[in-house]
Design an enzyme around this catalytic site. Structure first.
Site, PDB file in Angstrom:
ATOM      1  NE  ARG A 133    -107.177 -71.396 -60.565  1.00 35.01           N
ATOM      2  CZ  ARG A 133    -107.370 -72.701 -60.468  1.00 35.01           C
ATOM      3  NH1 ARG A 133    -108.499 -73.232 -60.903  1.00 35.01           N
ATOM      4  NH2 ARG A 133    -106.450 -73.487 -59.931  1.00 35.01           N
ATOM      5  CB  ALA A 201    -103.071 -74.509 -67.731  1.00 34.57           C
ATOM      6  N   GLY A 203    -106.862 -70.232 -67.205  1.00 39.79           N
ATOM      7  CA  GLY A 203    -107.705 -69.994 -66.047  1.00 39.79           C
ATOM      8  C   GLY A 203    -108.055 -68.526 -65.988  1.00 39.79           C
ATOM      9  CG  LEU A 215    -101.824 -67.481 -71.374  1.00 42.57           C
ATOM     10  CD1 LEU A 215    -100.368 -67.934 -71.467  1.00 42.57           C
ATOM     11  CD2 LEU A 215    -102.340 -67.144 -72.761  1.00 42.57           C
ATOM     12  CB  CYS A 232    -106.650 -79.436 -65.243  1.00 43.78           C
ATOM     13  SG  CYS A 232    -105.276 -78.374 -65.682  1.00 43.78           S
TER      14      CYS A 232
END
Length: 288
Positions: A133, A201, A203, A215, A232
C-alpha cells in the site's frame, strides 16, 4: 438487512490501471490526473427515470465477521478475494476483524518512523509486516474496528476520492453516535480526527476498480503502541480513541463494529447485507 444487534464472534497504495494515486494512513500522493467516474462526474442530463431505476436496485454485499486474525492471513485472504472479485466470481465482500498487535509499513518503507529497533518488537508483543500500500507506518491491534471492503467501485459509481471520503464519513457518523465530533483531515492527512488527535486511519489499494485494505477505527486499543512509531508519518499529532473521547458508556466492540458496517453500507448504497459469522467457513487455513 441484518439487525444492528446481530452476534459478533470475537480491521495504502492506491493503484489504478490508468492513474497512480495513493491515499494511505495519513498521507496522500498524486501522480497524474483522472479517476473512475464518481457522482460529481456523472452526466447531469441523464433521464430522471434512469435515476429512479438505479435507486431501486438492491445492492448486495457479504459481511465476513472474522474476530482476531493474523495480519498476513488477512492479507492473503484479501488478495484471493480481490482476484475473485476482479474475475466476477464473487459478490462484493467486506471483512470485519481485528489484528493482534501489528505494525505495517507501506511501499515507501519509511523505517525511520519506527522508533524502536525491529528486533525489540517481540518484547512488546508486536509484529512488523510490509505491504504494497502507499503511505507510512501504522499500528493495528485489538479493540480497533477494522474493515476491509473488497468491492467494485464501478458498480457503485464511485471514484477513488469519493470512496475515501465515504470511508471517512462512515467513521465520522459512528463517532457522532457517541457524542464525539470528528472530522476529516486536512489536505495530505487522510483519516478522521478529533481536533488534532487521530481516531480513524484509512489505507486503501484500488486496482482495476476493485478495492482492498480499508479503515481502522480506534474503539479502545492500547494507545501505548503508538508511542513506538511516528503514526502515519505525521509528527506532533496525537492519537485517540472512542473510549477516551466519549462521555457515554460504550457497548460491546461487536455492536460498534456492526454500527460502523451499517454506516458504510448506507454510504455505499448496499441494501442487502449478507452476514457470514463462522470463521471456519472462510478457509483462512488454506492461505497459510
Amino acid at each position: 438487512m441484518a439487525s444492528l444487534l446481530s452476534p459478533f464472534p470475537s480491521l495504502l497504495l492506491l493503484e489504478l490501471s490508468s492513474l497512480s494515486t495513493y491515499f494511505a494512513f495519513g498521507k496522500s500522493e498524486s501522480k497524474g490526473e483522472g479517476h473512475a467516474p464518481s457522482g460529481d462526474d456523472a452526466d447531469t442530463d441523464a433521464p430522471v427515470e434512469k435515476e429512479k431505476v438505479e435507486m431501486k436496485l438492491q445492492r448486495s454485499i457479504e459481511i465476513w465477521k472474522m474476530g482476531i486474525v493474523n495480519y498476513l492471513d488477512a492479507l492473503k485472504l484479501q488478495e484471493r478475494l480481490f482476484s475473485d472479485r476482479k474475475a466476477g466470481k464473487i459478490l462484493d465482500v467486506m471483512l470485519s476483524l481485528q489484528h493482534p498487535p501489528t505494525y505495517t509499513l507501506g511501499k515507501r518503507r519509511t523505517y525511520h518512523n519506527l522508533l524502536v529497533p525491529e528486533a525489540d518488537l517481540k518484547a512488546i508483543g508486536a509484529e512488523l509486516h510490509y505491504t504494497e500500500r502507499g503511505g507510512d507506518i501504522t499500528f493495528h491491534g485489538p479493540r480497533q474496528a477494522i474493515l476491509y471492503p473488497i468491492i467494485s467501485l464501478r458498480d457503485i459509481g464511485f471514484g477513488a476520492r469519493k470512496y475515501v471520503e465515504g470511508l471517512e464519513s462512515a467513521m465520522i457518523e459512528l463517532a457522532a453516535l457517541y457524542g464525539v465530533k470528528a472530522h476529516a483531515g486536512k489536505v495530505g492527512e487522510t483519516g478522521v480526527w478529533v481536533e488534532d488527535r487521530k481516531i480513524g486511519a484509512i489505507g486503501v489499494r484500488i486496482s482495476s476498480g476493485i478495492t482492498s485494505h480499508g479503515l481502522a477505527f480506534n474503539i479502545d486499543p492500547d494507545l501505548n503502541y503508538f508511542k513506538h512509531i511516528v503514526p502515519c508519518g505525521i509528527p506532533d499529532k496525537g492519537v485517540t480513541s472512542l473510549r477516551r473521547e466519549t462521555k457515554m458508556e460504550l457497548p460491546s466492540d461487536e455492536l460498534i463494529h456492526e454500527q460502523l458496517i451499517q454506516c458504510l453500507a448506507r454510504i455505499f448504497r448496499f441494501s442487502d447485507l449478507q452476514w457470514k459469522q463462522e470463521p471456519s467457513s472462510l478457509d483462512t487455513g488454506e492461505l497459510k
